[in-house]
Motif scaffolding. Structure first.
Motif, PDB file in Angstrom:
ATOM      1  N   LEU A 109       0.834  -1.199   0.000  1.00  0.00           N
ATOM      2  CA  LEU A 109       0.000   0.000   0.000  1.00  0.00           C
ATOM      3  C   LEU A 109       0.874   1.257   0.000  1.00  0.00           C
ATOM      4  O   LEU A 109       0.644   2.183  -0.775  1.00  0.00           O
ATOM      5  CB  LEU A 109      -0.918  -0.014   1.232  1.00  0.00           C
ATOM      6  CG  LEU A 109      -2.006   1.041   1.259  1.00  0.00           C
ATOM      7  CD1 LEU A 109      -2.950   0.873   0.085  1.00  0.00           C
ATOM      8  CD2 LEU A 109      -2.790   0.958   2.570  1.00  0.00           C
ATOM      9  N   ALA A 110       1.897   1.233   0.874  1.00  0.00           N
ATOM     10  CA  ALA A 110       2.789   2.392   0.946  1.00  0.00           C
ATOM     11  C   ALA A 110       3.544   2.563  -0.370  1.00  0.00           C
ATOM     12  O   ALA A 110       3.763   3.677  -0.842  1.00  0.00           O
ATOM     13  CB  ALA A 110       3.764   2.229   2.105  1.00  0.00           C
ATOM     14  N   GLU A 131       2.643   1.841  -3.448  1.00  0.00           N
ATOM     15  CA  GLU A 131       1.818   2.491  -4.467  1.00  0.00           C
ATOM     16  C   GLU A 131       1.800   4.003  -4.268  1.00  0.00           C
ATOM     17  O   GLU A 131       1.986   4.772  -5.210  1.00  0.00           O
ATOM     18  CB  GLU A 131       0.375   1.985  -4.365  1.00  0.00           C
ATOM     19  CG  GLU A 131       0.098   0.793  -5.242  1.00  0.00           C
ATOM     20  CD  GLU A 131      -1.310   0.268  -5.023  1.00  0.00           C
ATOM     21  OE1 GLU A 131      -2.207   1.092  -4.748  1.00  0.00           O
ATOM     22  OE2 GLU A 131      -1.486  -0.956  -5.103  1.00  0.00           O
ATOM     23  N   GLU A 132       1.556   4.399  -3.011  1.00  0.00           N
ATOM     24  CA  GLU A 132       1.444   5.845  -2.740  1.00  0.00           C
ATOM     25  C   GLU A 132       2.758   6.568  -3.005  1.00  0.00           C
ATOM     26  O   GLU A 132       2.768   7.643  -3.583  1.00  0.00           O
ATOM     27  CB  GLU A 132       1.034   6.058  -1.275  1.00  0.00           C
ATOM     28  CG  GLU A 132      -0.351   5.530  -0.975  1.00  0.00           C
ATOM     29  CD  GLU A 132      -0.701   5.702   0.491  1.00  0.00           C
ATOM     30  OE1 GLU A 132      -1.607   4.997   0.935  1.00  0.00           O
ATOM     31  OE2 GLU A 132      -0.051   6.516   1.175  1.00  0.00           O
ATOM     32  N   GLU A 183       3.469   6.872  -6.642  1.00  0.00           N
ATOM     33  CA  GLU A 183       2.549   7.814  -7.264  1.00  0.00           C
ATOM     34  C   GLU A 183       3.031   9.250  -7.063  1.00  0.00           C
ATOM     35  O   GLU A 183       2.986  10.067  -7.971  1.00  0.00           O
ATOM     36  CB  GLU A 183       1.167   7.656  -6.633  1.00  0.00           C
ATOM     37  CG  GLU A 183       0.031   7.679  -7.634  1.00  0.00           C
ATOM     38  CD  GLU A 183      -1.233   7.173  -6.978  1.00  0.00           C
ATOM     39  OE1 GLU A 183      -1.878   7.978  -6.282  1.00  0.00           O
ATOM     40  OE2 GLU A 183      -1.539   5.973  -7.139  1.00  0.00           O
ATOM     41  N   LYS A 184       3.499   9.521  -5.823  1.00  0.00           N
ATOM     42  CA  LYS A 184       4.012  10.864  -5.527  1.00  0.00           C
ATOM     43  C   LYS A 184       5.236  11.170  -6.371  1.00  0.00           C
ATOM     44  O   LYS A 184       5.442  12.298  -6.783  1.00  0.00           O
ATOM     45  CB  LYS A 184       4.401  10.948  -4.047  1.00  0.00           C
ATOM     46  CG  LYS A 184       3.279  11.477  -3.169  1.00  0.00           C
ATOM     47  CD  LYS A 184       3.820  11.744  -1.779  1.00  0.00           C
ATOM     48  CE  LYS A 184       2.780  11.473  -0.725  1.00  0.00           C
ATOM     49  NZ  LYS A 184       3.398  11.170   0.565  1.00  0.00           N
ATOM     50  N   LYS A 188      -4.843  11.239   8.917  1.00  0.00           N
ATOM     51  CA  LYS A 188      -3.857  10.362   8.298  1.00  0.00           C
ATOM     52  C   LYS A 188      -4.168   8.894   8.602  1.00  0.00           C
ATOM     53  O   LYS A 188      -4.121   8.030   7.732  1.00  0.00           O
ATOM     54  CB  LYS A 188      -2.476  10.729   8.856  1.00  0.00           C
ATOM     55  CG  LYS A 188      -1.402  10.429   7.869  1.00  0.00           C
ATOM     56  CD  LYS A 188      -0.084  11.076   8.216  1.00  0.00           C
ATOM     57  CE  LYS A 188       0.898  10.555   7.207  1.00  0.00           C
ATOM     58  NZ  LYS A 188       1.951  11.401   6.850  1.00  0.00           N
ATOM     59  N   GLU A 247      -7.409   7.809   6.852  1.00  0.00           N
ATOM     60  CA  GLU A 247      -7.192   7.628   5.416  1.00  0.00           C
ATOM     61  C   GLU A 247      -6.533   6.273   5.162  1.00  0.00           C
ATOM     62  O   GLU A 247      -6.932   5.520   4.265  1.00  0.00           O
ATOM     63  CB  GLU A 247      -6.302   8.765   4.899  1.00  0.00           C
ATOM     64  CG  GLU A 247      -6.290   8.857   3.390  1.00  0.00           C
ATOM     65  CD  GLU A 247      -5.121   9.705   2.891  1.00  0.00           C
ATOM     66  OE1 GLU A 247      -4.641  10.571   3.646  1.00  0.00           O
ATOM     67  OE2 GLU A 247      -4.688   9.452   1.754  1.00  0.00           O
ATOM     68  N   PHE A 248      -5.528   5.960   5.983  1.00  0.00           N
ATOM     69  CA  PHE A 248      -4.830   4.677   5.846  1.00  0.00           C
ATOM     70  C   PHE A 248      -5.784   3.507   6.073  1.00  0.00           C
ATOM     71  O   PHE A 248      -5.829   2.562   5.282  1.00  0.00           O
ATOM     72  CB  PHE A 248      -3.652   4.636   6.832  1.00  0.00           C
ATOM     73  CG  PHE A 248      -3.054   3.264   7.007  1.00  0.00           C
ATOM     74  CD1 PHE A 248      -2.432   2.606   5.960  1.00  0.00           C
ATOM     75  CD2 PHE A 248      -3.086   2.629   8.243  1.00  0.00           C
ATOM     76  CE1 PHE A 248      -1.871   1.345   6.120  1.00  0.00           C
ATOM     77  CE2 PHE A 248      -2.540   1.375   8.420  1.00  0.00           C
ATOM     78  CZ  PHE A 248      -1.934   0.731   7.349  1.00  0.00           C
ATOM     79  N   LYS A 257      -8.177   3.203   3.053  1.00  0.00           N
ATOM     80  CA  LYS A 257      -7.521   2.661   1.858  1.00  0.00           C
ATOM     81  C   LYS A 257      -7.235   1.183   2.026  1.00  0.00           C
ATOM     82  O   LYS A 257      -7.424   0.386   1.109  1.00  0.00           O
ATOM     83  CB  LYS A 257      -6.197   3.401   1.623  1.00  0.00           C
ATOM     84  CG  LYS A 257      -6.333   4.629   0.776  1.00  0.00           C
ATOM     85  CD  LYS A 257      -4.951   5.129   0.418  1.00  0.00           C
ATOM     86  CE  LYS A 257      -4.994   6.417  -0.363  1.00  0.00           C
ATOM     87  NZ  LYS A 257      -3.659   7.043  -0.423  1.00  0.00           N
ATOM     88  N   TYR A 284       3.772  -0.178   6.845  1.00  0.00           N
ATOM     89  CA  TYR A 284       3.403   0.995   6.045  1.00  0.00           C
ATOM     90  C   TYR A 284       4.314   2.170   6.390  1.00  0.00           C
ATOM     91  O   TYR A 284       4.898   2.809   5.517  1.00  0.00           O
ATOM     92  CB  TYR A 284       1.941   1.312   6.333  1.00  0.00           C
ATOM     93  CG  TYR A 284       1.361   2.499   5.619  1.00  0.00           C
ATOM     94  CD1 TYR A 284       0.868   2.381   4.331  1.00  0.00           C
ATOM     95  CD2 TYR A 284       1.277   3.734   6.253  1.00  0.00           C
ATOM     96  CE1 TYR A 284       0.317   3.466   3.683  1.00  0.00           C
ATOM     97  CE2 TYR A 284       0.728   4.833   5.613  1.00  0.00           C
ATOM     98  CZ  TYR A 284       0.242   4.690   4.327  1.00  0.00           C
ATOM     99  OH  TYR A 284      -0.298   5.768   3.691  1.00  0.00           O
ATOM    100  N   TYR A 325       7.718   4.288   4.357  1.00  0.00           N
ATOM    101  CA  TYR A 325       7.814   5.758   4.299  1.00  0.00           C
ATOM    102  C   TYR A 325       9.128   6.247   4.891  1.00  0.00           C
ATOM    103  O   TYR A 325       9.735   7.199   4.393  1.00  0.00           O
ATOM    104  CB  TYR A 325       6.620   6.412   4.998  1.00  0.00           C
ATOM    105  CG  TYR A 325       5.485   6.701   4.043  1.00  0.00           C
ATOM    106  CD1 TYR A 325       5.546   7.805   3.203  1.00  0.00           C
ATOM    107  CD2 TYR A 325       4.389   5.853   3.952  1.00  0.00           C
ATOM    108  CE1 TYR A 325       4.527   8.067   2.296  1.00  0.00           C
ATOM    109  CE2 TYR A 325       3.371   6.096   3.050  1.00  0.00           C
ATOM    110  CZ  TYR A 325       3.444   7.210   2.218  1.00  0.00           C
ATOM    111  OH  TYR A 325       2.453   7.454   1.316  1.00  0.00           O
TER     112      TYR A 325
END
Lengths: 387, 326
Positions: free
Chosen positions: A71-72, A74-75, A78-79, A299, A302-303, A306, A323, A327
């Motif tokens: 999951l992390a 992908e994010e 994407e950023k 935050k 949202e996690f 998702k 996750y 980061y």
């Protein structure tokens, strides 16, 4: 017969040569990737190896952890600030396999860091090897004492028992004005034994009277003998270093026997499964955890949202820690500015107050966690903030 | 050149293969006299803990530690063997399995010495220690074009390989000797063997002790290759795993145990590309094996078939007499 022996040695040596030849190819291909990676401009792109417990009795941990990573991932991609690729490998919860696969990851030059392995026993074997080879390694679920102290390349972002237990105990002692405690723990598991060592030290430090110390084993189903003894001694609190499967049964039997004092558990006791197994008997379990899914933080929400949408269940602390770990790695890579093992290590060591779903996160000088745990209590059939 | 050929990952797997081969042979030896012992994980633990504790606390050299570890396991083998060998078949299996569990519980509970479930970390590493002594006398692996960790694992693999060759040589010889024939006779029929004047108690204890000694030896090597041991490493899972090496490969001949250990160690690694499904295949192979070839992959008739092929080829060479003409 002698011929057979000769032939067998020939076979063995041919077989070994084959193995050695196979790796020759490996190194050449990775060399190719490496030069390609260096050529591309723009965001730092890096490959991170993951060692996780994906098959066997503890596969549920590995699944949550890899879900958190994915999951992390992908994010982060994407950023686009850094480009990360994960190479996820299974250790089956065995030290030998964890070590073999760590060697595999370490020997390929384009892997800049390793996340995992899942168990502290595995980390005890893999950690020294990673430190010797100079590759940063970060445990996301290794809570036993002494892990980041293995070497300067070894980190973790999982809250160690030495932070969690004092937090829970202090709050509980304050609230219930406790003077005496009874301790029980599973003595055949690294995790629960390590938790017990911390509990005992903390209780002694706080000047509490330890009335008794009782042990049990993994898979035990009848705790009446030790609970009867504890009932007679009538402590104000019970400290239980147990995994949730045994812990829930202990609470159930204790409540049936009429022991009504609160329980304080370690990280392994902290699972929604306790409520499922023990039902109303689980009321009054106090745990300290880095992860609280009902926290009113956008935050966190949202996690959770998702994660639930993607995997169809609520994230547990292992998913949340994984996750956040990715980061932390991404932040380290960004600050390092290049996909280099040593640069990444230095950048990781300097990470301070990074905001994640677990809260503000920093490493201390040994690579261990600095963060404030949340203390939770089971009340009305769910985990709530303990105040 | 050499540096490119040696990958620490493969060296690591080869070193586990070599340790598992010793374990496979340890159970083959007890099986060769017709006894089913499941205590080898316990003996392995004794060897591992003895050597680890001696090297950590008393700074005994690793080689001495490993030998003492094996000897202590062997002594336990005699002590356990004498009373336990009044039992046979499944009863012996259960009794030895019990012994293994007792050893594990001792490792867990004797906390002042073994540190309980936390395990012993900081066990001196076989390769790293040899490496240290070699660099101290001025040897640099760069001469061979090797990185430090490649060189360390090369040392481990070469030491283990030498040990393996010696052990295999020894037991192949023993099988052809009076001792080996006595084992085989006892396996075929205990009463008949006794009536022919074979001291069955002596030979049974001997094979049991040899198995214990080897398991302890492998355990000690394991401790110094992993550099960390905990009681969970020597639980009954390990005993079953060791038994599978020999039963899968073929328990009638020593090559069966060797093949089984190598195959069962390499397969999970080789199947890595299918990730989660690899243990399904592991299980399926075991089931198919037991259904279609219950005696194990390698048995006496297969070996004889090999022998025949080799002989046949050589025979035709001589028969045509081409060599003479040249």
């Amino acid at each position: 017969m002698r011929k057979i022996i000769k032939n067998s040695y020939l076979l063995i040596s041919v077989f070994m040569l084959l193995i050695l030849a196979a790796c020759g190819n490996d190194t050449t291909t990775t060399d190719g990737n490496d030069s390609e990676a260096e050529k591309t401009d723009g965001p730092v792109s890096a490959k991170i190896g993951v060692i996780s417990y994906l098959t066997g009795p503890g596969a549920a941990y590995g699944e949550a952890i890899t879900n958190g990573f994915n999951l992390a991932l992908e994010e982060i991609n994407e950023k686009g600030e850094v480009k990360i690729e994960l190479d996820i490998q299974d250790s089956a919860g065995k030290q030998e396999q964890a070590l073999s696969v760590a060697q595999k990851l370490m020997s390929s030059d384009d892997i800049v860091a390793i996340l995992g392995p899942t168990l502290s026993t595995e980390m005890n074997v893999v950690g020294p090897e990673a430190d010797m080879n100079g590759i940063p390694i970060m445990g996301t679920s290794t809570t036993a004492a002494g892990i980041p102290q293995i070497g300067e390349y070894v980190f973790r972002n999982s809250l160690p028992e030495s932070l969690a237990i004092p937090a829970a105990l202090e709050k509980a002692v304050e609230k219930f004005d406790a003077k005496s405690v009874a301790i029980l723990y599973g003595n055949d598991d690294l995790f629960t034994k390590s938790g017990f060592d911390t509990m005992k030290a903390v209780a002694e430090d706080m000047g509490l009277d330890i009335v008794t110390i009782e042990t049990f084993q993994k898979g035990q189903s009848d705790y009446n003998a030790l609970l009867t003894k504890i009932k007679d001694l009538n402590p104000d609190l019970i400290l239980a270093s147990a995994l949730y499967n045994e812990g829930a049964v202990i609470m159930d039997q204790a409540r049936k026997m009429g022991i009504e004092v609160p329980f304080i558990g370690g990280n392994g006791f902290n699972s929604p499964q306790v409520i499922e197994i023990a039902g109303p008997a689980s009321e009054g379990l106090i745990v300290a955890t880095p992860w609280f899914g009902d926290k009113e933080d956008p935050k966190v929400q949202e996690f959770v949202g998702k994660y639930e949408a993607k995997y169809g269940k609520k994230p547990d602390q292992f998913a949340a820690q994984a996750y956040d770990a990715l980061y932390i790695m991404a932040e380290g890579l960004k600050n390092a500015g290049e996909a280099d093992r040593d640069a990444l290590r230095d950048a990781l060591a300097e990470i301070k107050d990074l905001d994640g779903v677990l809260g503000k996160f920093s490493f201390d000088e040994e690579g261990d966690v600095v963060m404030d745990p949340t203390v939770l209590v089971i009340k009305d059939g769910k985990f709530q903030l303990f105040e | 050149m050499l540096g490119e050929l040696l990958n620490p990952y493969h060296l690591q797997i080869v070193s586990f293969v070599l340790i598992n081969i010793i374990l496979g042979i340890s159970i083959y030896i007890t099986l060769s006299s017709g006894q089913l012992s499941l205590g080898n994980a316990g003996f392995m633990g004794i060897g591992a803990y003895t050597s680890a504790l001696l090297t950590i606390n008393f700074e005994v050299p690793i080689i001495l530690g490993i030998i003492l570890g094996a000897l202590v396991a062997g002594i336990f083998g005699i002590l356990i063997g004498i009373p336990a060998l009044r039992l046979s078949g499944v009863y012996l299996a259960i009794a030895t399995l019990g012994f293994g569990e007792v050893m594990r519980v001792i490792f867990v509970n004797w906390e002042s010495v073994t540190q309980g479930a936390i395990g012993l970390s900081g066990v001196p590493h076989l390769g790293r220690e040899v490496f240290k002594t070699l660099t101290a006398i001025g040897f640099d692996p760069e001469i061979l074009g090797l990185k430090n960790n490649q060189f360390i694992y090369l040392i481990v693999v070469s030491i283990l390989l030498l040990i393996n060759i010696f052990i295999v040589w020894f037991f192949v010889r023993q099988n052809k000797s009076r001792v080996g024939r006595a084992f085989a006779a006892i396996k075929m029929d205990e009463k008949a063997a006794e009536s022919m004047g074979i001291d069955i108690t002596y030979y049974k204890v001997l094979s049991f002790t040899q198995g214990a000694l080897l398991a302890g030896f492998a355990g000690a090597l394991y401790a110094h290759v992993m550099a960390y041991i905990s009681p969970a490493d020597f639980a009954y899972h390990r005993a079953i795993e060791i038994l599978i090496f020999s039963v899968f490969g073929g328990s009638e001949v020593i090559w069966g145990a060797i093949f089984g250990a190598a195959f069962m160690t390499i397969m999970p690694e080789a199947l890595r590309f299918i990730s989660e499904y690899r243990y399904m295949i592991y299980g399926a192979i075991l089931i198919l094996m037991m259904a279609f070839r219950p005696q194990g992959i390698i048995d006496v008739s297969l070996l004889q078939w090999f022998k025949k092929i080799i002989k046949f080829r050589k025979g035709t060479d001589h028969g045509t007499g081409i060599k003479k003409r040249h």
